[in-house]
Design an enzyme around this catalytic site. Structure first.
Site, PDB file in Angstrom:
ATOM      1  N   ASP A   1       2.167   2.971   3.196  1.00 13.68           N
ATOM      2  CA  ASP A   1       1.282   4.118   2.949  1.00 13.68           C
ATOM      3  C   ASP A   1       2.070   5.378   2.555  1.00 13.68           C
ATOM      4  OD1 ASP A   1      -1.214   5.297   2.565  1.00 13.68           O
ATOM      5  OD2 ASP A   1      -1.206   6.186   4.559  1.00 13.68           O
TER       6      ASP A   1
ATOM      7  N   HIS B   1       0.850  -1.201   0.000  1.00 12.21           N
ATOM      8  CA  HIS B   1       0.000   0.000   0.000  1.00 12.21           C
ATOM      9  C   HIS B   1       0.883   1.249   0.000  1.00 12.21           C
ATOM     10  CE1 HIS B   1      -3.821   2.216   0.740  1.00 12.21           C
ATOM     11  NE2 HIS B   1      -2.996   3.098   1.292  1.00 12.21           N
TER      12      HIS B   1
ATOM     13  N   TYR C   1      -7.768  17.413  -1.633  1.00  8.07           N
ATOM     14  CA  TYR C   1      -6.515  17.972  -1.106  1.00  8.07           C
ATOM     15  C   TYR C   1      -5.513  18.050  -2.249  1.00  8.07           C
ATOM     16  CZ  TYR C   1      -4.888  13.092  -1.187  1.00  8.07           C
ATOM     17  OH  TYR C   1      -4.560  11.826  -1.585  1.00  8.07           O
TER      18      TYR C   1
ATOM     19  N   HIS D   1       1.540   5.103  -2.588  1.00 14.75           N
ATOM     20  CA  HIS D   1       0.967   5.963  -3.627  1.00 14.75           C
ATOM     21  C   HIS D   1       2.062   6.687  -4.387  1.00 14.75           C
ATOM     22  CE1 HIS D   1      -2.826   5.607  -1.325  1.00 14.75           C
ATOM     23  NE2 HIS D   1      -2.177   6.044  -0.266  1.00 14.75           N
TER      24      HIS D   1
ATOM     25  N   ARG E   1     -10.237   0.562  -6.434  1.00 17.19           N
ATOM     26  CA  ARG E   1     -10.457   1.012  -5.062  1.00 17.19           C
ATOM     27  C   ARG E   1     -11.782   1.751  -4.977  1.00 17.19           C
ATOM     28  NH1 ARG E   1      -6.911   5.386  -1.575  1.00 17.19           N
ATOM     29  NH2 ARG E   1      -6.932   4.271   0.391  1.00 17.19           N
TER      30      ARG E   1
ATOM     31  N   HIS F   1      -6.343  -0.647   5.963  1.00 16.29           N
ATOM     32  CA  HIS F   1      -6.049  -0.226   7.346  1.00 16.29           C
ATOM     33  C   HIS F   1      -7.080  -0.734   8.366  1.00 16.29           C
ATOM     34  CE1 HIS F   1      -3.925   2.114   4.495  1.00 16.29           C
ATOM     35  NE2 HIS F   1      -4.618   3.211   4.538  1.00 16.29           N
TER      36      HIS F   1
HETATM   37  C1  0GY Z   1      -4.416   6.322   2.572  1.00 11.08           C
HETATM   38  C2  0GY Z   1      -5.225   7.251   3.292  1.00 11.08           C
HETATM   39  C3  0GY Z   1      -5.744   8.447   2.959  1.00 11.08           C
HETATM   40  C4  0GY Z   1      -5.846   9.013   1.684  1.00 11.08           C
HETATM   41  C5  0GY Z   1      -5.982   8.354   0.550  1.00 11.08           C
HETATM   42  O1  0GY Z   1      -6.509   8.156  -1.660  1.00 11.08           O
HETATM   43  C6  0GY Z   1      -6.286   8.935  -0.757  1.00 11.08           C
HETATM   44  O2  0GY Z   1      -6.356  10.144  -0.885  1.00 11.08           O
HETATM   45  O3  0GY Z   1      -5.870   7.055   0.532  1.00 11.08           O
HETATM   46  C7  0GY Z   1      -6.334   9.229   4.052  1.00 11.08           C
HETATM   47  O4  0GY Z   1      -6.382  10.467   3.951  1.00 11.08           O
HETATM   48  O5  0GY Z   1      -6.771   8.632   5.062  1.00 11.08           O
HETATM   49  O6  0GY Z   1      -4.726   5.139   2.538  1.00 11.08           O
HETATM   50  O7  0GY Z   1      -3.398   6.669   1.976  1.00 11.08           O
END
Ligand code: 0GY
Length: 310
Positions: A263, A37, A55, A39, A130, A187
């Site tokens: 994460d 997990h 955001y 990004h 997702r 999570h």
């Molecule tokens: C995560 C959690 C968050 C955000 C995102 O896709 C996203 O913007 O996943 C969060 O803000 O809790 O899993 O990275």
């Protein structure tokens, strides 16, 4: 060092940048471990953030992610589409292709996606979609649209990743339990770790996993769930130790259906940015034997994302 946001973008006020210069973990990851997990963000100048985003992050590029992977000792990554890119999966696809087979992806798609586009995502390395139910991150998508998407990706062998808050599980239960694919919960369904681990909130999540063998969980994000924070890093005490009983319980009950991820680059954290090396050092507190560690970090993610190699 402050991280930039490129292109026509300004970071959300109060945005915390990912930590450049993570420590090298003391815990030696098993060979072939997968960060399941993480990004990529932009870079905005190359892959613009989506107009509907809630955001605007700092950039976090594929090269920076690959450097972190190597520094921490992971062999592979699963890159999850972040909501700041909406359903524009170009940054994710670019990162997967550039990885030379060392990254898989989880995309966000709308019902308007064509079969050819789904095939192209598959060729790039995407293996799931997702569905996000965290209200501060996304606008509402009708359940029938999500169910239609799930039924279209099922024949590709993909799974559905779901992200929600624990208080919303009762309302989402019927939808989740009707999904026709493997379902991976982000999570642990975001439990409130100030509540007892054997209280009704977490019991419902355990029941979800127990009664539905197609449900998996990421036991990730202690830094997001913890109320105590990263203190007590020395000796036998884990950082984020208020999360340990929750994660450990899931790992021990469902050792073949758990995944772990950093994460990185940790969107939307408000009070501190974790050192990813120390996050890796959290793992042996929740998966306490070499066998549990191997399943969590290697066997399970390989089965889900690289089944052709297992
Ligand atoms: C995560 C959690 C968050 C955000 C995102 O896709 C996203 O913007 O996943 C969060 O803000 O809790 O899993 O990275």
């Amino acid at each position: 060092m402050s991280q930039a946001t490129t292109g026509d973008f300004t970071k959300t006020a109060g945005w915390l940048d990912w930590f450049d210069g993570p420590s090298r973990p003391r815990f030696a990851l098993p060979p072939g471990s997968v960060d399941a997990h993480c990004h990529v963000f932009g870079p905005g100048a190359e892959f613009p953030y989506a107009p509907e985003r809630k955001y605007t992050p700092c950039d976090a590029s594929k090269a920076q992610l690959a450097a972190l992977r190597d520094h921490l000792g992971f062999a592979r990554n699963v890159i999850v589409q972040a909501t700041c890119h909406g359903a524009d999966n170009r940054a994710l696809v670019d990162a997967c292709i550039a990885s030379g087979g060392r990254a898989r992806g989880v995309a966000t798609v709308r019902r308007s996606i064509s079969d050819a586009e789904l095939q192209a995502l598959h060729a790039a390395g995407v293996r799931g979609v997702r569905f996000n139910f965290v209200k501060r991150l996304v606008d509402f998508t009708p359940r029938d649209e999500l169910m239609e998407i799930a039924s279209r990706i099922a024949p590709l062998g993909w799974h559905v990743v779901i992200y929600f808050e624990a208080v919303d599980l009762p309302e989402l239960w019927d939808f989740f339990t009707a999904l026709p694919t493997t379902v991976v919960v982000d999570h642990m369904g975001r439990p409130d770790v100030s509540l007892p681990v054997d209280g009704p909130q977490f019991a419902l999540f355990e029941r979800f996993m127990r009664e539905y063998p197609n449900v998996w969980s990421k036991v990730s994000c202690p830094e997001r769930l913890s109320l105590g924070g990263p203190k007590a890093l020395n000796g036998e005490q884990a950082a984020y130790r208020d999360v340990v009983p929750f994660a450990r319980r899931i790992v021990e009950q469902f050792p073949d259906r758990v995944l772990w991820g950093t994460d990185w680059p940790h969107p939307n954290l408000k009070d501190h940015m974790p050192d990813d090396g120390l996050l890796v050092d959290f793992i042996p507190h929740i998966a306490v034997t070499p066998e549990l560690q191997r399943r969590l970090l290697v066997t399970n993610p390989m089965r889900l994302y690289w089944p052709e190699e297992t």
